[in-house]
Design a protein around this motif. Sequence first.
Motif, short mmCIF file in Angstrom:
data_model
loop_
_atom_site.label_atom_id
_atom_site.label_comp_id
_atom_site.label_asym_id
_atom_site.label_seq_id
_atom_site.Cartn_x
_atom_site.Cartn_y
_atom_site.Cartn_z
N ASN A 136 -7.90 -4.39 8.01
CA ASN A 136 -6.63 -5.04 7.73
C ASN A 136 -6.43 -5.21 6.23
OD1 ASN A 136 -5.80 -5.26 10.37
ND2 ASN A 136 -6.69 -7.29 10.66
N SER A 137 -7.48 -5.63 5.51
CA SER A 137 -7.37 -5.82 4.06
C SER A 137 -7.06 -4.50 3.37
CB SER A 137 -8.68 -6.40 3.50
OG SER A 137 -8.94 -7.67 4.04
N PHE A 138 -7.71 -3.42 3.81
CA PHE A 138 -7.51 -2.11 3.20
C PHE A 138 -6.09 -1.62 3.44
CE2 PHE A 138 -7.89 2.56 3.03
CZ PHE A 138 -8.48 2.69 1.79
N LEU A 139 -5.60 -1.80 4.67
CA LEU A 139 -4.24 -1.38 4.98
C LEU A 139 -3.22 -2.22 4.23
CD1 LEU A 139 -4.51 -0.76 8.84
CD2 LEU A 139 -4.33 0.96 7.05
N ASN A 140 -3.46 -3.53 4.16
CA ASN A 140 -2.53 -4.40 3.44
C ASN A 140 -2.47 -4.05 1.96
OD1 ASN A 140 -1.82 -5.81 5.73
ND2 ASN A 140 -3.32 -7.43 5.43
N TYR A 143 -0.33 -1.01 1.63
CA TYR A 143 1.09 -1.33 1.77
C TYR A 143 1.62 -1.93 0.47
CZ TYR A 143 0.01 -1.00 6.79
OH TYR A 143 -0.39 -0.58 8.02
N THR A 144 0.84 -2.84 -0.12
CA THR A 144 1.26 -3.49 -1.36
C THR A 144 1.41 -2.47 -2.48
OG1 THR A 144 0.04 -5.47 -0.68
CG2 THR A 144 0.75 -5.36 -2.97
N LEU A 145 0.45 -1.56 -2.58
CA LEU A 145 0.50 -0.53 -3.61
C LEU A 145 1.65 0.45 -3.35
CD1 LEU A 145 -3.32 0.11 -4.00
CD2 LEU A 145 -1.81 -0.93 -5.68
#
Length: 482
Positions: A136-140, A143-145
């Motif tokens: 989840n952290s990696f995907l988030n 998304y932010t980038l």
Amino acid sequence: MRTRIFFLSLFVSTLAMASEDGGGHDDPFSREFLAMFFILIAAVTGRFIARKFKQSEVLGELIIGIAVGALLFSMNNRLVTTIRYQNEMREIIQETSTREAEFDDAVVNYVHNETDLDPDVQERIIEAMTADNFLNSFLNANYTLLFSSLGVLLLLFMVGLEVSTSEMLKMGSVSFSVATLGVVFPFVLGYLVAEYMIPSVESQNVAIFIGATLAATSIGITARVFKDTNSLNLKESKLVLGAAVIDDIMGLILLAVVSGLVTSGHIDFTEVVVIVAKAIGFLVFVFMAERYILKHVVRYFAVFAGKNTFLLFPFTLLLLFAWLASAIGLAPIVGAFCAGLVLRDELFKKYNREGLTLEHLIGPLEGIFAPVFFVLMGFQVDIMAFGDLDVLWAGLLLTVVAIIGKLLAGIFLSKEYDRLMVGIGLVPRGEVGLIFASIGKAVGVLNDELFAVVIIVVILTTLVTPPLLNTRLKKIMGTSAD
């Protein structure tokens, strides 16, 4: 009182973001919504502070990004950690995905045995990647980038709208000469300083690579200052933007040459020829598209898009050109700039019933997403690099020659141009310098110490440009008004 309330809200927001509490709902995007909220709050706060000190808003966004990013990183915030080490984590995932060992064990073994990262960085990465919610952290973080990338693309698209292809062609030879000098001077000065004045540079190839890194120019920071100060119509602004696009192409060619030299000991001329051909071909395609293709494509696009043509076509063209530029080895921001360059309101007369302009339509999107890019650039800065005196000295020394090298770019311009302003506009290295540095680290040319040195140069040249450019613009525009 208002200032205290503003800072209090920032403090509460930061603590909330640091807690990483995504709430009780299972929506995979809920934390991303929260992260974007706090990033925009940080951007607004940075702008507020910059205005109080009569500085460019983009400088405020960068500084607040550095400050908040450092605070959250010190609190082991996984989102910030993942954003900062996104490239390293992506490489680790690719390298460990085919191994038979459990993911956590494969990550630990790979990081410890097959990377040259600082031990503290290794532990940070391992802690983040072996956490239960790493996916989840990696995907988030991705998304932010993505929002960040969209922000800088929209910014350069808006800048392109302010410049016509006829103006670019008129300034072609002047822009080319400025861009050439803006590459040659920093490269030579950077090489000489690295070779003879920095003890940690132990080989000529490393000095060559550092010189090549200093030759890069980031158009994003300068473009934002021009836009914020309503100075895109100045001939110097147009010259800087044209030179920056050419500079980017030259920088990529130089990077290909130098990377081949330092990794294999020889230059692959075939690769250089291919890069040059692709770059020239893309620019020719852009100018031909404006003259012969776009008006027909818009007409057919309108058959499907109807009344939304005026909004959808510019945005889809922006994405397409950004992808095309990236596909042939250029920076996506070059494609975004070219998309704005070829679009004009006249193309959409039949579909624009409310009398809006492209700037009015796309401007609000740029106003939301561009600040995300500058705040996240600050997030990725490791302020601990300033703690090593040797690194700090080398970084300051190279920063000085990096600035001087770009200031010399306009030395042969005629008196109708403000030479100092043109030079200042080319100073920031920004994301382009970061790309060069990451490649140098990936191919083993830059160790951790020299990588930190280059990062300092990127940070300082990025930070000093807005106030210097603002000061010069005020003087020029004041003189023009008189």
